[in-house]
Design a protein around this motif. Structure first.
Motif, PDB file in Angstrom:
ATOM      1  N   ALA A  67      49.258  16.186  10.640  1.00  0.00           N
ATOM      2  CA  ALA A  67      49.246  17.614  10.992  1.00  0.00           C
ATOM      3  C   ALA A  67      48.287  17.884  12.143  1.00  0.00           C
ATOM      4  CB  ALA A  67      48.887  18.461   9.777  1.00  0.00           C
ATOM      5  N   VAL A  68      47.093  17.277  12.048  1.00  0.00           N
ATOM      6  CA  VAL A  68      46.106  17.442  13.121  1.00  0.00           C
ATOM      7  C   VAL A  68      46.714  16.968  14.429  1.00  0.00           C
ATOM      8  CG1 VAL A  68      43.818  16.744  13.952  1.00  0.00           C
ATOM      9  CG2 VAL A  68      44.248  16.920  11.514  1.00  0.00           C
ATOM     10  N   ASN A  69      47.337  15.818  14.348  1.00  0.00           N
ATOM     11  CA  ASN A  69      47.911  15.216  15.534  1.00  0.00           C
ATOM     12  C   ASN A  69      49.037  16.047  16.109  1.00  0.00           C
ATOM     13  OD1 ASN A  69      46.974  13.011  16.798  1.00  0.00           O
ATOM     14  ND2 ASN A  69      48.686  11.720  16.264  1.00  0.00           N
ATOM     15  N   LEU A  70      49.902  16.543  15.221  1.00  0.00           N
ATOM     16  CA  LEU A  70      51.036  17.334  15.686  1.00  0.00           C
ATOM     17  C   LEU A  70      50.564  18.650  16.296  1.00  0.00           C
ATOM     18  CD1 LEU A  70      53.528  16.614  12.782  1.00  0.00           C
ATOM     19  CD2 LEU A  70      53.815  15.942  15.162  1.00  0.00           C
ATOM     20  N   THR A  71      49.506  19.229  15.701  1.00  0.00           N
ATOM     21  CA  THR A  71      49.007  20.495  16.241  1.00  0.00           C
ATOM     22  C   THR A  71      48.422  20.288  17.626  1.00  0.00           C
ATOM     23  OG1 THR A  71      48.281  20.876  13.977  1.00  0.00           O
ATOM     24  CG2 THR A  71      47.633  22.521  15.604  1.00  0.00           C
ATOM     25  N   LEU A  72      47.704  19.172  17.803  1.00  0.00           N
ATOM     26  CA  LEU A  72      46.931  19.012  19.031  1.00  0.00           C
ATOM     27  C   LEU A  72      47.588  18.114  20.073  1.00  0.00           C
ATOM     28  CD1 LEU A  72      43.347  18.836  17.524  1.00  0.00           C
ATOM     29  CD2 LEU A  72      44.356  20.704  18.806  1.00  0.00           C
ATOM     30  N   VAL A  73      48.703  17.462  19.700  1.00  0.00           N
ATOM     31  CA  VAL A  73      49.292  16.527  20.667  1.00  0.00           C
ATOM     32  C   VAL A  73      49.889  17.289  21.844  1.00  0.00           C
ATOM     33  CG1 VAL A  73      51.615  16.368  19.647  1.00  0.00           C
ATOM     34  CG2 VAL A  73      50.721  14.455  20.935  1.00  0.00           C
ATOM     35  N   THR A  74      50.390  18.499  21.598  1.00  0.00           N
ATOM     36  CA  THR A  74      51.005  19.247  22.701  1.00  0.00           C
ATOM     37  C   THR A  74      49.968  19.650  23.752  1.00  0.00           C
ATOM     38  OG1 THR A  74      52.624  19.983  21.093  1.00  0.00           O
ATOM     39  CG2 THR A  74      52.661  21.074  23.216  1.00  0.00           C
ATOM     40  N   PRO A  75      48.858  20.317  23.348  1.00  0.00           N
ATOM     41  CA  PRO A  75      47.859  20.606  24.376  1.00  0.00           C
ATOM     42  C   PRO A  75      47.299  19.339  25.032  1.00  0.00           C
ATOM     43  CG  PRO A  75      47.067  21.239  22.184  1.00  0.00           C
ATOM     44  CD  PRO A  75      48.523  20.937  22.073  1.00  0.00           C
ATOM     45  N   GLU A  76      47.170  18.260  24.253  1.00  0.00           N
ATOM     46  CA  GLU A  76      46.632  17.028  24.837  1.00  0.00           C
ATOM     47  C   GLU A  76      47.555  16.488  25.923  1.00  0.00           C
ATOM     48  OE1 GLU A  76      45.634  12.450  23.537  1.00  0.00           O
ATOM     49  OE2 GLU A  76      47.254  13.552  22.607  1.00  0.00           O
ATOM     50  N   LYS A  77      48.853  16.368  25.583  1.00  0.00           N
ATOM     51  CA  LYS A  77      49.849  15.898  26.557  1.00  0.00           C
ATOM     52  C   LYS A  77      49.889  16.830  27.761  1.00  0.00           C
ATOM     53  CE  LYS A  77      52.969  12.587  25.215  1.00  0.00           C
ATOM     54  NZ  LYS A  77      51.844  11.755  24.795  1.00  0.00           N
ATOM     55  N   ALA A  78      49.845  18.137  27.467  1.00  0.00           N
ATOM     56  CA  ALA A  78      49.934  19.127  28.531  1.00  0.00           C
ATOM     57  C   ALA A  78      48.781  18.954  29.522  1.00  0.00           C
ATOM     58  CB  ALA A  78      49.912  20.533  27.939  1.00  0.00           C
ATOM     59  N   ILE A  79      47.563  18.809  28.976  1.00  0.00           N
ATOM     60  CA  ILE A  79      46.392  18.669  29.842  1.00  0.00           C
ATOM     61  C   ILE A  79      46.530  17.412  30.697  1.00  0.00           C
ATOM     62  CG2 ILE A  79      43.906  18.182  29.858  1.00  0.00           C
ATOM     63  CD1 ILE A  79      43.666  19.900  27.336  1.00  0.00           C
ATOM     64  N   LYS A  80      46.954  16.321  30.042  1.00  0.00           N
ATOM     65  CA  LYS A  80      47.028  15.046  30.751  1.00  0.00           C
ATOM     66  C   LYS A  80      48.061  15.091  31.877  1.00  0.00           C
ATOM     67  CE  LYS A  80      47.198  10.156  29.548  1.00  0.00           C
ATOM     68  NZ  LYS A  80      47.164   9.272  28.402  1.00  0.00           N
ATOM     69  N   LEU A  81      49.266  15.603  31.551  1.00  0.00           N
ATOM     70  CA  LEU A  81      50.335  15.653  32.551  1.00  0.00           C
ATOM     71  C   LEU A  81      49.979  16.613  33.682  1.00  0.00           C
ATOM     72  CD1 LEU A  81      53.351  15.762  30.112  1.00  0.00           C
ATOM     73  CD2 LEU A  81      52.936  13.971  31.785  1.00  0.00           C
ATOM     74  N   ALA A  82      49.473  17.786  33.298  1.00  0.00           N
ATOM     75  CA  ALA A  82      49.149  18.792  34.300  1.00  0.00           C
ATOM     76  C   ALA A  82      48.047  18.266  35.218  1.00  0.00           C
ATOM     77  CB  ALA A  82      48.716  20.085  33.623  1.00  0.00           C
ATOM     78  N   ALA A  83      47.024  17.643  34.615  1.00  0.00           N
ATOM     79  CA  ALA A  83      45.902  17.145  35.409  1.00  0.00           C
ATOM     80  C   ALA A  83      46.375  16.037  36.347  1.00  0.00           C
ATOM     81  CB  ALA A  83      44.791  16.637  34.491  1.00  0.00           C
ATOM     82  N   ASN A  84      47.187  15.115  35.830  1.00  0.00           N
ATOM     83  CA  ASN A  84      47.667  14.020  36.674  1.00  0.00           C
ATOM     84  C   ASN A  84      48.473  14.572  37.847  1.00  0.00           C
ATOM     85  OD1 ASN A  84      47.979  11.101  37.189  1.00  0.00           O
ATOM     86  ND2 ASN A  84      50.122  11.475  36.754  1.00  0.00           N
ATOM     87  N   ASP A  85      49.350  15.539  37.559  1.00  0.00           N
ATOM     88  CA  ASP A  85      50.151  16.172  38.611  1.00  0.00           C
ATOM     89  C   ASP A  85      49.277  16.881  39.623  1.00  0.00           C
ATOM     90  OD1 ASP A  85      52.513  15.367  37.681  1.00  0.00           O
ATOM     91  OD2 ASP A  85      53.421  17.353  37.578  1.00  0.00           O
ATOM     92  N   PHE A  86      48.301  17.625  39.095  1.00  0.00           N
ATOM     93  CA  PHE A  86      47.408  18.401  39.938  1.00  0.00           C
ATOM     94  C   PHE A  86      46.649  17.474  40.897  1.00  0.00           C
ATOM     95  CE2 PHE A  86      43.039  19.918  40.628  1.00  0.00           C
ATOM     96  CZ  PHE A  86      43.279  21.155  41.210  1.00  0.00           C
ATOM     97  N   PHE A  87      46.075  16.398  40.339  1.00  0.00           N
ATOM     98  CA  PHE A  87      45.301  15.481  41.177  1.00  0.00           C
ATOM     99  C   PHE A  87      46.196  14.737  42.171  1.00  0.00           C
ATOM    100  CE2 PHE A  87      42.260  15.607  37.466  1.00  0.00           C
ATOM    101  CZ  PHE A  87      41.262  16.295  38.149  1.00  0.00           C
ATOM    102  N   ARG A  88      47.368  14.317  41.709  1.00  0.00           N
ATOM    103  CA  ARG A  88      48.284  13.610  42.612  1.00  0.00           C
ATOM    104  C   ARG A  88      48.668  14.518  43.772  1.00  0.00           C
ATOM    105  NH1 ARG A  88      50.728   8.725  40.266  1.00  0.00           N
ATOM    106  NH2 ARG A  88      52.231   8.638  41.935  1.00  0.00           N
ATOM    107  N   HIS A  89      48.955  15.777  43.435  1.00  0.00           N
ATOM    108  CA  HIS A  89      49.378  16.747  44.435  1.00  0.00           C
ATOM    109  C   HIS A  89      48.285  16.930  45.488  1.00  0.00           C
ATOM    110  CE1 HIS A  89      51.554  20.143  46.055  1.00  0.00           C
ATOM    111  NE2 HIS A  89      50.455  20.880  45.992  1.00  0.00           N
ATOM    112  N   HIS A  90      47.037  17.047  45.021  1.00  0.00           N
ATOM    113  CA  HIS A  90      45.937  17.307  45.952  1.00  0.00           C
ATOM    114  C   HIS A  90      45.461  16.065  46.690  1.00  0.00           C
ATOM    115  CE1 HIS A  90      45.242  21.577  45.345  1.00  0.00           C
ATOM    116  NE2 HIS A  90      45.637  21.369  44.113  1.00  0.00           N
ATOM    117  N   LEU A  91      45.782  14.898  46.168  1.00  0.00           N
ATOM    118  CA  LEU A  91      45.325  13.675  46.830  1.00  0.00           C
ATOM    119  C   LEU A  91      46.368  13.140  47.810  1.00  0.00           C
ATOM    120  CD1 LEU A  91      43.698  11.884  43.757  1.00  0.00           C
ATOM    121  CD2 LEU A  91      42.474  12.659  45.784  1.00  0.00           C
TER     122      LEU A  91
END
Length: 309
Positions: A67-91
Motif C-alpha cells: 500500500a505504501v508503495n502503491l501510494t507513493l510510486v506515482t509521485p516517485e515515478k513522476a518526479i524522476k521522469l519529470a526531472a530527467n526530462d527537465f534536465f535533458r531539455h535544459h542540457l
C-alpha cells in the motif's frame, strides 16, 4: 516538448502501479533475502522465501507494505521522469546531448527522486520484514532474543507515527545517504543506456524505435543498472531495517555496515537479492515502456475538453 509532460506523468504513474502490483512479491523476497544474516538463515532462495511467506502469512502476506508503495510510486515515478526530462531539455545544445550530459540529467533525476523514495522504502522495508521476524520466531525460536514479545505486524500509519514521534522527520529519512548512493548511480546508468540502446534499434533517424526495441532496451538497461547498484541496495535495506533478530548485527552507518558485512558474511553478501532485483526491475521498465507505447494517458487526456488557443 514540455506539453507532453502531463501525459508522460500519467503514463509513468499507471506503469508504476501496474509494475508494483506485478513484481511486489519478488521485491518482498529481495528485502527478506538481503536482510538475512548468516546465523539466522530462514530462506534459501527466492522461491523458498515466497513459498514460506504464503505458508505462514497467506497469499496477501506477499503484499505486506504494498500500500505504501502503491501510494507513493506515482509521485516517485513522476518526479524522476519529470526531472530527467527537465534536465535533458535544459542540457541539450542545438539538438545534441552528450553522454556526459545524459548522465548528468540522470544524476539530477535520481537526486530529486529520493525525496519520495527514502521514506517510502523505509516504511516498505519494515512492513516487508515484519513477516520474516515473525516466521523466525515460529520456525527458528533459538535466534530470537529471550523475552522479546510477539508483536503484531504494524500498519504503515502506525509506523509513520512512531517514527515521527521518536525520531522526527529524520526517522523517515534514515538511509537517505544509502538511497542516494543507490538511486543516483542507477539513474546515471539507466537513462543514458536506455536512450542509446533504443537509438540502435531505430529503423530511420526520425521515427520512434519499434516497440519491441524499447521494451528490450528498458529491460536490459534496467537489469544492468539494478545489478550494478545491488551492493548499495543491500546496505540500504540493512540500514533501514529497525528490527533485528538477536543474533543479527546492527549498523551505525554506511561504512560500519560495509565493514560488518565483509567481516561476517563475505563479499558475496553484497549480491544478496541481486537476481530478485534484476527480476523486479526488468519487468518494471518493460511494463513502463508498454504503457508509454500504448499511449494510455494520451488516450485518457483526449476526453478532456479542449482549450481554445
Amino acid at each position: 516538448n514540455s506539453d507532453h509532460l502531463p501525459a508522460k506523468l500519467i503514463n509513468g504513474g499507471i506503469a508504476g502501479l501496474i509494475g508494483v502490483t506485478c513484481v511486489f512479491p519478488i521485491d518482498l523476497a529481495k528485502t527478506r533475502l538481503q536482510n538475512q544474516q548468516n546465523g539466522s538463515r530462514l530462506y534459501t532462495s527466492m522461491s523458498d522465501c515466497l513459498i514460506k511467506t504464503i505458508r505462514s502469512e497467506g497469499y496477501f502476506g506477499m503484499y505486506r507494505g504494498a500500500a505504501v508503495n502503491l501510494t507513493l510510486v506515482t509521485p516517485e515515478k513522476a518526479i524522476k521522469l519529470a526531472a530527467n526530462d527537465f534536465f535533458r531539455h535544459h542540457l541539450t545544445k542545438d539538438g545534441k546531448l552528450t553522454l556526459f550530459k545524459e548522465m548528468l540529467a540522470g544524476c539530477g533525476a535520481g537526486t530529486c527522486q529520493v525525496i519520495v523514495t527514502t521514506p517510502m522504502e523505509m516504511l516498505k522495508i519494515q512492513l516487508q520484514d515484519a513477516g520474516r521476524l515473525a516466521a523466525q520466531r515460529k520456525l527458528m525460536p533459538e535466534t530470537v532474543a529471550a523475552g522479546s514479545v510477539e508483536t503484531k505486524s504494524p500498519t504503515a500509519m502506525q509506523l509513520t507515527r512512531e517514527l515521527l514521534r521518536e525520531k522526527g522527520i529524520a526517522g523517515l529519512y534514515k538511509g537517505l545517504g544509502a538511497t542516494l548512493l543507490r538511486d543516483v548511480p542507477f539513474s546515471i546508468i539507466y537513462f543514458p543506456l536506455f536512450a542509446n540502446l533504443n537509438n540502435l534499434g531505430k529503423k530511420n533517424a526520425d521515427g520512434p524505435a519499434p516497440f519491441y526495441v524499447s521494451f528490450l532496451s528498458g529491460c536490459a538497461a534496467g537489469s544492468t543498472a539494478a545489478v550494478a547498484v545491488n551492493p548499495v541496495d543491500v546496505i540500504k535495506t540493512r540500514l533501514q531495517s529497525l528490527n533485528r533478530g538477536s543474533t543479527e548485527d546492527t549498523y551505525s552507518g554506511v561504512t560500519d555496515c560495509i565493514r560488518k558485512i565483509l567481516r561476517n558474511e563475505g563479499p558475496g553478501a553484497f549480491l544478496k537479492g541481486a537476481y530478485c532485483r534484476a527480476l523486479v526491475i526488468a519487468p518494471l521498465f518493460g511494463i513502463a515502456q508498454v504503457v508509454y507505447f500504448l499511449g494510455v494517458a494520451e488516450f485518457l487526456l483526449s476526453f478532456l475538453p479542449k482549450k481554445d488557443n
